[in-house]
Design an enzyme around this catalytic site. Structure first.
Site, PDB file in Angstrom:
ATOM      1  CG  ASP A  98     -21.986  13.453  23.977  1.00 44.60           C
ATOM      2  OD1 ASP A  98     -23.077  12.095  22.660  1.00 44.60           O
ATOM      3  OD2 ASP A  98     -21.000  13.449  24.000  1.00 44.60           O
ATOM      4  CD  GLU A 164     -21.046   7.319  21.720  1.00 52.17           C
ATOM      5  OE1 GLU A 164     -20.172   6.206  22.460  1.00 52.17           O
ATOM      6  OE2 GLU A 164     -20.434   8.264  21.695  1.00 52.17           O
TER       7      GLU A 164
END
Length: 430
Positions: A98, A164
């Site tokens: 991400d 994350e």
């Protein structure tokens, strides 16, 4: 007997040395591809739990290698399995996917101009923490390990993890959800390796720390309830503002006076205070939100005991009430590098990066949800240098900033580390 041991050691060294040479050559050959993958991923970042196109790009690469690929894990995660067809351990390698709601200010040909939705607003999106490099490095390692399939014993599980940086409000995500959905099962994973690019350490270096290497995270909320009154007549109030101030100062004594800091660091920080709406009104209520960071189980347990005691005692001493929520809405365990595993793999780090470039680092109070994997199985998490060697550390942009930058040249070492750690662990545990 000693001659037999020496011969066995020599044979293992010869095997590892030959494999190292092949890995070096293959890493050289795949480097341009790794850079191309990284540039694409950097140009088209996606936010946590929204990594749809990113997942497609990664999955297409893995399927092209002939791997068994599963998508939609923890919403957008991708998992691939390389089966050597021979008995042996299952090694997991993990990369996060991400980006962040940050507007890039670098003048790069692959600069991100993407946008996404965050907390109901349209925001710019950037890979401002290097997750693009993590994916590209793992894609490169997957290519090399697939090409070396005949030399493996056991299985490799490639984990491309979403979120994350934390799932959007009202959602779950990241490593915690991947673990709950069984990413460490079928086949059962024996060990996991992961790494993070560092904008503050030189290209060509790898840093590690046995034991607690990144902190546990425990957010908390405190609501202080008092009695409202006119600001001109404070004696008619039970002042939650003053009480909140006393609590903030009291919490600082947990770390400064109760935690044995020579053993491990800890942090208790209040990051947000809200209460009242006028200068001449003492409000009825004040809300505070903060974070706890710990690097040992003992420190975390002590703070969990001490913080409620201090909050309650200070509030009662002021005639107020206080409600504590701990943890608030999520938590991360300690990113804990298994000491035995770290010791066993240290020769691999030194052989791959070189003795002088393998650095024993101090723990940091930042956090990583890689820790959820390490709660279940032994794991090793490392930092790989991404700072150009001619840039002074104090001039290198920090992670999570619009100027964040890492050099493409740092990725080749990451590819080789992931590959060699897998090969060496399998060799050690065949």
């Amino acid at each position: 007997m000693y001659r037999m041991l020496a011969c066995a050691a020599l044979g293992l060294w010869t095997t590892l040395s030959a494999a190292q040479t092949r890995v070096d050559e293959m890493a050289d050959a795949v480097e341009n591809d790794v850079i191309e993958w990284r540039h694409h991923l950097h140009e088209f970042p996606e936010l946590s739990n929204r990594e749809y196109d990113t997942a497609k790009y990664v999955a297409e690469h893995l399927r092209g290698l002939g791997l068994e690929v599963t998508t939609g894990v923890a919403k957008t995660g991708v998992v691939a399995i390389l089966d050597s067809g021979k008995p042996g351990p299952t090694v997991a390698l993990r990369a996060d996917m991400d980006g962040l709601p940050v507007k890039e200010q670098n003048d790069l040909p692959y600069k991100s101009t993407q946008t996404g939705e965050f907390n109901g607003q349209t925001v710019p999106v950037m890979h401002a923490c290097g997750h693009d490099t993590h994916m590209a490095m793992l894609m490169g390692a997957a290519k090399i390990l697939t090409d070396m399939k005949s030399e493996l014993n056991g299985k490799v599980k490639f984990i491309f993890q979403p979120a994350e940086e934390g799932a959007p409000a009202g959602e779950k995500g990241g490593a915690e959800v991947m673990v709950k959905e069984g990413v460490l099962k079928n086949p059962d994973v024996d060990v996991i390796f992961g790494l993070h690019i560092s904008a503050n350490s030189d290209v060509g270096t790898v840093s590690y720390n046995p034991g607690g290497t990144m902190a546990a995270v425990d957010p908390f909320k405190i609501v202080v309830k008092g009695k409202q009154a006119h600001g001109a007549y404070p004696w008619k109030s039970v002042d939650p503002v003053v009480t909140a101030a006393q609590i903030v100062m009291g919490l600082q004594t947990i770390v400064s006076r109760e935690i044995k800091l020579i053993d491990s660091a800890a942090v208790v920080s209040v990051g947000s205070i809200h209460g009242g709406n006028r200068s001449n009104i003492i409000p009825e209520e004040v809300e505070m939100v903060g974070t706890i960071r710990t690097l040992s189980k003992e420190a975390r347990e002590h703070i969990y005991e001490s913080l409620p005691r201090k909050v309650k005692g200070i509030a009662e001493s002021m005639g107020a009430e206080a409600e504590l929520t701990l943890p608030l809405d999520y938590y991360y365990p300690i990113t804990y590098n298994d000491p035995e595993l770290t010791a066993a793999m240290l020769p691999t780090l030194k052989r791959t990066a070189g003795e002088k470039n393998t650095i024993l680092a101090k723990p940091v109070t930042g956090a990583e949800d890689f820790s959820f994997y390490q709660e279940k199985i032994p794991g090793l998490y490392m930092w790989v240098g991404g700072k150009p060697v001619d840039v002074p550390e104090e001039e290198s942009p920090a992670h999570h900033t619009p100027e964040f930058y890492v050099d493409d040249a740092g990725m080749k070492l990451g590819v080789k580390l992931l590959t060699n750690l897998t090969l060496d662990y399998m060799q050690q545990n065949r």
